[in-house]
Design a protein around this motif. Structure first.
Motif, short mmCIF file in Angstrom:
data_model
loop_
_atom_site.label_atom_id
_atom_site.label_comp_id
_atom_site.label_asym_id
_atom_site.label_seq_id
_atom_site.Cartn_x
_atom_site.Cartn_y
_atom_site.Cartn_z
N UNK A 1 0.84 -1.22 0.00
CA UNK A 1 0.00 0.00 0.00
C UNK A 1 0.86 1.26 0.00
N UNK A 2 1.98 1.24 0.70
CA UNK A 2 2.89 2.38 0.71
C UNK A 2 3.51 2.58 -0.66
N UNK A 3 3.95 1.47 -1.26
CA UNK A 3 4.54 1.53 -2.59
C UNK A 3 3.53 2.04 -3.62
N UNK A 4 2.28 1.62 -3.47
CA UNK A 4 1.23 2.08 -4.39
C UNK A 4 0.96 3.57 -4.24
N UNK A 5 0.93 4.05 -3.00
CA UNK A 5 0.69 5.49 -2.79
C UNK A 5 1.84 6.32 -3.32
N UNK A 6 3.05 5.80 -3.22
CA UNK A 6 4.20 6.49 -3.80
C UNK A 6 4.07 6.56 -5.32
N UNK A 7 3.58 5.47 -5.91
CA UNK A 7 3.41 5.42 -7.36
C UNK A 7 2.39 6.46 -7.83
N UNK B 1 1.88 9.30 -6.74
CA UNK B 1 2.50 10.63 -6.74
C UNK B 1 3.74 10.68 -7.64
N UNK B 2 3.98 9.58 -8.37
CA UNK B 2 5.15 9.46 -9.25
C UNK B 2 6.47 9.58 -8.49
N UNK B 3 6.47 9.13 -7.25
CA UNK B 3 7.69 9.19 -6.45
C UNK B 3 8.75 8.20 -6.94
N UNK B 4 8.31 7.05 -7.45
CA UNK B 4 9.29 6.08 -7.96
C UNK B 4 10.03 6.66 -9.16
N UNK B 5 9.30 7.38 -9.99
CA UNK B 5 9.94 8.02 -11.15
C UNK B 5 10.88 9.13 -10.69
N UNK B 6 10.47 9.88 -9.69
CA UNK B 6 11.30 10.97 -9.19
C UNK B 6 12.59 10.45 -8.58
N UNK B 7 12.54 9.25 -8.03
CA UNK B 7 13.73 8.69 -7.39
C UNK B 7 14.83 8.36 -8.40
N UNK B 8 14.49 8.32 -9.67
CA UNK B 8 15.52 8.09 -10.68
C UNK B 8 16.34 9.34 -10.95
N UNK C 1 14.33 1.51 4.39
CA UNK C 1 14.69 2.38 3.27
C UNK C 1 15.21 1.61 2.09
N UNK C 2 15.98 0.55 2.36
CA UNK C 2 16.48 -0.29 1.28
C UNK C 2 15.37 -1.11 0.64
N UNK C 3 14.46 -1.61 1.48
CA UNK C 3 13.39 -2.44 0.96
C UNK C 3 12.31 -1.68 0.22
N UNK C 4 12.27 -0.37 0.40
CA UNK C 4 11.20 0.45 -0.18
C UNK C 4 11.47 0.70 -1.66
N UNK C 5 11.54 -0.37 -2.42
CA UNK C 5 11.74 -0.29 -3.87
C UNK C 5 13.00 0.50 -4.24
N UNK C 6 13.98 0.52 -3.33
CA UNK C 6 15.18 1.32 -3.59
C UNK C 6 16.10 0.67 -4.60
N UNK C 7 15.92 -0.63 -4.84
CA UNK C 7 16.73 -1.26 -5.88
C UNK C 7 16.55 -0.60 -7.23
N UNK C 8 15.36 -0.01 -7.44
CA UNK C 8 15.10 0.67 -8.71
C UNK C 8 16.01 1.88 -8.89
N UNK D 1 5.16 0.51 -9.34
CA UNK D 1 5.34 -0.31 -8.16
C UNK D 1 4.88 -1.74 -8.33
N UNK D 2 4.60 -2.15 -9.57
CA UNK D 2 4.14 -3.51 -9.82
C UNK D 2 5.30 -4.50 -9.92
#
Length: 540
Positions: free
Chosen positions: A159-165, A167-174, A239-246, A272-273
């Motif tokens: 659910x946290x990963x989905x909420x980040x998605x 807001x496009x936070x996963x994209x911003x992390x790049x 912090x490492x587990x929060x999709x940080x490998x991306x 986040x899929x």
């Protein structure tokens, strides 16, 4: 506390008198920060026993005694909040949690650009808007999950990963780049065109990163803010587990993958899929990337790679993997499937990070998954981005420790006085503050250079500086962790209660000294870079 519960007003004399009368019946009232609590039914359930509620506490102001043993958050838990029966007349509580979305008022708990009355040449209003939005998101969505997952060792909640998605936070992390074009970032708080390294969204993470700018263009600069806001949670492994490998596994795909490969991978990672990481470290090769033993050999028809080998200390599941090939070092995207096996690696630092041991047994991978340009450019400067992000995290986490120690030394008494009255304690605090302020200042300067240099300039001028900064940051962090444990005493090695953040930090911080290259290796890299840049005519 239920909304319908009526809270009465008492004088201090009434509380003392009532408690004195009730004590004959075994009842007990106390005052904590102008609030009156009836702990009659709770006293026998108290973890420290009923004996702690002696005559000096019964019916009296127990604020000092309470905060000498407990964190303020205890009073906010429903099971304890409902014990409040009233408050002291004409008095108001003075002790509050940091408000959601608000920065700390404790000195040096924030970098100067977030501290009232200070100025910065680097941060502008768009940075401040983003910081406020991300901090609120972390407070409301991330923080509770971070502590819960560190406790149970499970991966961050989807659910946290989905909420980040959303807001496009996963994209911003790049970081900044073409991948942000057309996206609505944090609900429109910041425009893609103005996103820079001072904005970039990255929690702390592990493994190796190769973050390249393929066209050599000057990148806008963004990452610093969100990295540091996520670290506020005080949950290193989360912090490492929060999709940080991306953060480290996807940039090679973005920069060097074919359009078809990007279309297959990038949308699912941003949403986040799917999860992705960079698998470089091996049992036989850590900082020595040239010593990798995982191999990739092309089939006779040249259409596939056959990959064999192992990787260790890797987070997440789809792999951007460094392999030895006939060309030397090549990076290949390997999806989880037949021949790929992962096992959890137990570490002293955190299970929620999902650290894994990976085995590749005759894994067949299409050659279209090759990231050629990324593999051939195998200079140490390719790891600049990873090391820089780790410096961002280290600076923020050290501030959390400084804040915890400043609070504790004010409320904890020894020999009849606050700990802060002792010169030896003040000296430890002084060195902690000096370390974190120097790390932050150096970090902001390097970040500014990243904002104004092409990739080629960064590779030649910043590889040594970032290596030095990373080595210095993690060395400072370990010294600060050791000093913090001394300040907290036994609580500094206890996984619950007053010192649980300190215990967690002290246990996990050695891991940071190894990621992206061990401290000594990076310090030597920095010196070697400096020696190579020495002018030929330099003499004493």
């Amino acid at each position: 506390m239920s909304a319908s519960k009526e809270l009465k007003q008492f004088t201090r004399e009434e509380v003392e008198k009532a408690s004195s009368q009730h004590n004959k019946q075994g009842d007990l009232w106390i005052i904590i920060d102008s609030k009156v609590y009836d702990i009659t039914r709770f006293k026998d359930l108290h973890p420290g026993g009923a004996s702690v509620f002696d005559e000096e506490v019964a019916g009296q102001d127990a604020t000092e005694a309470f905060y000498g043993l407990h964190r303020h958050e205890v009073l906010t838990r429903p099971q304890y909040a409902r014990l409040q029966i009233g408050s002291i007349k004409d008095e108001k509580p003075v002790i509050y949690d940091r408000a959601i979305g608000e920065v700390s008022k404790v000195p040096y708990a924030e970098p100067t650009w977030l501290s009232e009355g200070y100025h910065s040449p680097y941060f502008k209003e768009s940075h401040r808007r983003l910081q406020r939005a991300v901090l609120r998101f972390v407070d409301e969505v991330v923080a509770a999950d971070a502590q819960a997952r560190e406790a149970d060792g499970k991966r961050p909640s989807q659910s946290v990963i989905d909420e980040m998605a959303e807001l496009n936070m996963h994209a911003m992390r790049m970081g900044p780049g073409k991948h942000l074009k057309g996206l609505k970032l944090m609900g429109g708080i910041v425009e893609p065109e103005e996103f820079d390294y001072f904005h970039e969204v990255n929690p702390i993470y592990c493994a190796k990163t190769i973050a390249l700018t393929s066209d050599g263009a000057r990148p806008p600069t963004t990452q610093l803010i969100i990295t540091q806001e996520v670290v506020r949670c005080g949950a290193r492994g989360y912090g490492d587990g929060l999709n940080s490998g991306a953060v480290i596994g996807l940039p090679p795909v973005l920069n060097f993958g074919s359009p078809e490969l990007q279309a297959k991978v990038v949308p699912d990672v941003f949403s986040g899929k799917k999860f992705i990481c960079l698998a470089v470290s091996e049992a036989h090769a850590g900082s020595d990337v040239t010593g990798l033993q995982t191999t990739a050999v092309k089939t006779e028809d040249g259409k596939h790679w056959i990959v064999n080998g192992t990787k260790k200390w890797i987070t997440n599941g789809t792999f951007t993997t460094g392999c030895k090939t006939e060309d030397g070092f090549t990076v290949i995207l390997i999806e989880r499937g037949e021949g790929v096996e992962t096992k959890h690696v137990k570490t002293s630092y955190s299970s929620t990070a999902g650290t894994a041991y990976i085995t590749f047994d005759n894994v067949k991978v299409p050659v279209e998954n090759t990231l050629e340009m990324c593999g051939r450019n195998n200079s140490p400067s390719n790891f600049n981005h990873e090391r820089w992000v780790m410096c961002c995290s280290s600076a923020r986490s050290q501030r959390l420790v400084v804040e915890e120690c400043l609070k504790w030394t004010q409320q904890r008494k020894a020999f009849g006085k606050p700990l802060s009255s002792q010169a030896v304690i003040r000296n430890k605090l002084a060195t902690m503050i000096a370390r974190v302020e120097s790390v932050q200042s150096w970090l902001e300067n390097v970040t500014y250079q990243m904002c104004n240099m092409t990739y080629k300039q960064q590779a030649s001028k910043l590889a040594g500086q970032i290596a030095f900064l990373k080595s210095y940051s993690t060395h400072c962090a370990q010294e600060t962790a050791r000093d913090a444990v001394q300040i907290f005493g036994g609580r500094g090695v206890t996984q619950s209660g007053m010192g649980h953040f300190i215990e967690h930090y002290h246990r996990t911080v050695p891991f940071d000294a190894l990621l992206g290259g061990a401290e000594d290796v990076l310090a030597d890299l920095g010196v070697r870079q400096a020696i190579r840049s020495m002018p030929k005519n330099a003499r004493l």
